[in-house]
Design a protein around this motif. Structure first.
Motif, short mmCIF file in Angstrom:
data_model
loop_
_atom_site.label_atom_id
_atom_site.label_comp_id
_atom_site.label_asym_id
_atom_site.label_seq_id
_atom_site.Cartn_x
_atom_site.Cartn_y
_atom_site.Cartn_z
N LYS A 30 0.85 -1.19 0.00
CA LYS A 30 0.00 0.00 0.00
C LYS A 30 0.89 1.23 0.00
O LYS A 30 1.89 1.27 0.70
CB LYS A 30 -0.89 0.02 1.25
CG LYS A 30 -1.95 -1.03 1.27
CD LYS A 30 -2.69 -1.10 2.59
CE LYS A 30 -3.24 0.22 3.04
NZ LYS A 30 -4.07 0.15 4.24
N THR A 32 0.66 5.83 -1.04
CA THR A 32 -0.12 6.96 -1.54
C THR A 32 0.75 7.77 -2.49
O THR A 32 1.96 7.88 -2.31
CB THR A 32 -0.60 7.87 -0.40
OG1 THR A 32 0.53 8.28 0.37
CG2 THR A 32 -1.59 7.16 0.50
N TRP A 47 -4.62 13.44 -3.15
CA TRP A 47 -3.96 12.23 -2.66
C TRP A 47 -4.72 11.01 -3.14
O TRP A 47 -5.96 10.99 -3.12
CB TRP A 47 -3.91 12.24 -1.14
CG TRP A 47 -2.97 13.26 -0.61
CD1 TRP A 47 -3.28 14.57 -0.32
CD2 TRP A 47 -1.58 13.12 -0.36
NE1 TRP A 47 -2.15 15.22 0.11
CE2 TRP A 47 -1.09 14.35 0.10
CE3 TRP A 47 -0.70 12.04 -0.48
CZ2 TRP A 47 0.24 14.54 0.44
CZ3 TRP A 47 0.62 12.23 -0.12
CH2 TRP A 47 1.08 13.46 0.33
N HIS A 48 -3.99 9.97 -3.54
CA HIS A 48 -4.60 8.76 -4.08
C HIS A 48 -3.96 7.54 -3.41
O HIS A 48 -2.74 7.42 -3.39
CB HIS A 48 -4.37 8.67 -5.59
CG HIS A 48 -4.70 9.94 -6.31
ND1 HIS A 48 -5.98 10.27 -6.66
CD2 HIS A 48 -3.92 10.97 -6.70
CE1 HIS A 48 -5.97 11.45 -7.26
NE2 HIS A 48 -4.72 11.90 -7.29
N GLU A 49 -4.80 6.68 -2.84
CA GLU A 49 -4.28 5.47 -2.20
C GLU A 49 -4.20 4.36 -3.24
O GLU A 49 -5.15 4.09 -3.97
CB GLU A 49 -5.18 5.03 -1.05
CG GLU A 49 -4.57 3.89 -0.28
CD GLU A 49 -5.26 3.65 1.04
OE1 GLU A 49 -5.20 2.50 1.50
OE2 GLU A 49 -5.82 4.58 1.61
N LYS A 86 -13.94 3.89 1.66
CA LYS A 86 -12.61 4.34 1.26
C LYS A 86 -12.40 3.98 -0.20
O LYS A 86 -12.61 2.83 -0.59
CB LYS A 86 -11.57 3.64 2.13
CG LYS A 86 -10.19 4.15 2.00
CD LYS A 86 -9.30 3.35 2.94
CE LYS A 86 -8.14 4.16 3.39
NZ LYS A 86 -7.28 3.41 4.30
N LEU A 88 -9.89 3.54 -3.43
CA LEU A 88 -8.49 3.29 -3.72
C LEU A 88 -8.34 2.82 -5.16
O LEU A 88 -9.32 2.54 -5.83
CB LEU A 88 -7.90 2.28 -2.75
CG LEU A 88 -8.65 0.98 -2.52
CD1 LEU A 88 -8.16 -0.11 -3.44
CD2 LEU A 88 -8.48 0.55 -1.09
#
Length: 100
Positions: A30, A32, A47-49, A86, A88
């Motif tokens: 994981k 970001t 921001w992008h996970e 969430k 992602l």
């Protein structure tokens, strides 16, 4: 449910070093990334996970570090945890753009 297309390509810099984890079904990493977007005529940071699996997760763990530039090609996904949704990106391809 007809034809559905879920694909995204995003370029950004890592906000921190990737986190490698051993999952029950597969290993995953994981991290970001951030980039700039225009919102109401102003530039903002988005921001992008990102989550990568398997061999790609190992490569991300070994070769990506905070501040480096990369391109992610993948699909959007959602997960719900403690009543919070969430969003992602599941990485299907990661291109390392920073040179050493």
């Amino acid at each position: 449910m007809g034809n559905v297309f879920n694909r995204t390509v995003i370029i950004g810099r890592l906000g921190k070093d990737p986190e490698f984890k051993h999952g029950t079904k597969a290993d995953y990493t994981k991290f970001t990334i951030y980039n700039s977007i225009m919102k109401d005529g102003k530039e903002e940071t988005a921001w992008h996970e990102i989550v990568s699996f398997g061999r790609q997760a190992v490569l991300c763990r070994d070769y990506l570090h905070k501040g480096e530039l990369c391109c992610i090609e993948g699909r959007f996904d959602e997960t719900t945890y403690k009543e919070k949704v969430k969003q992602l990106i599941i990485a299907e391809r990661v291109v390392f753009l920073s040179s050493k």
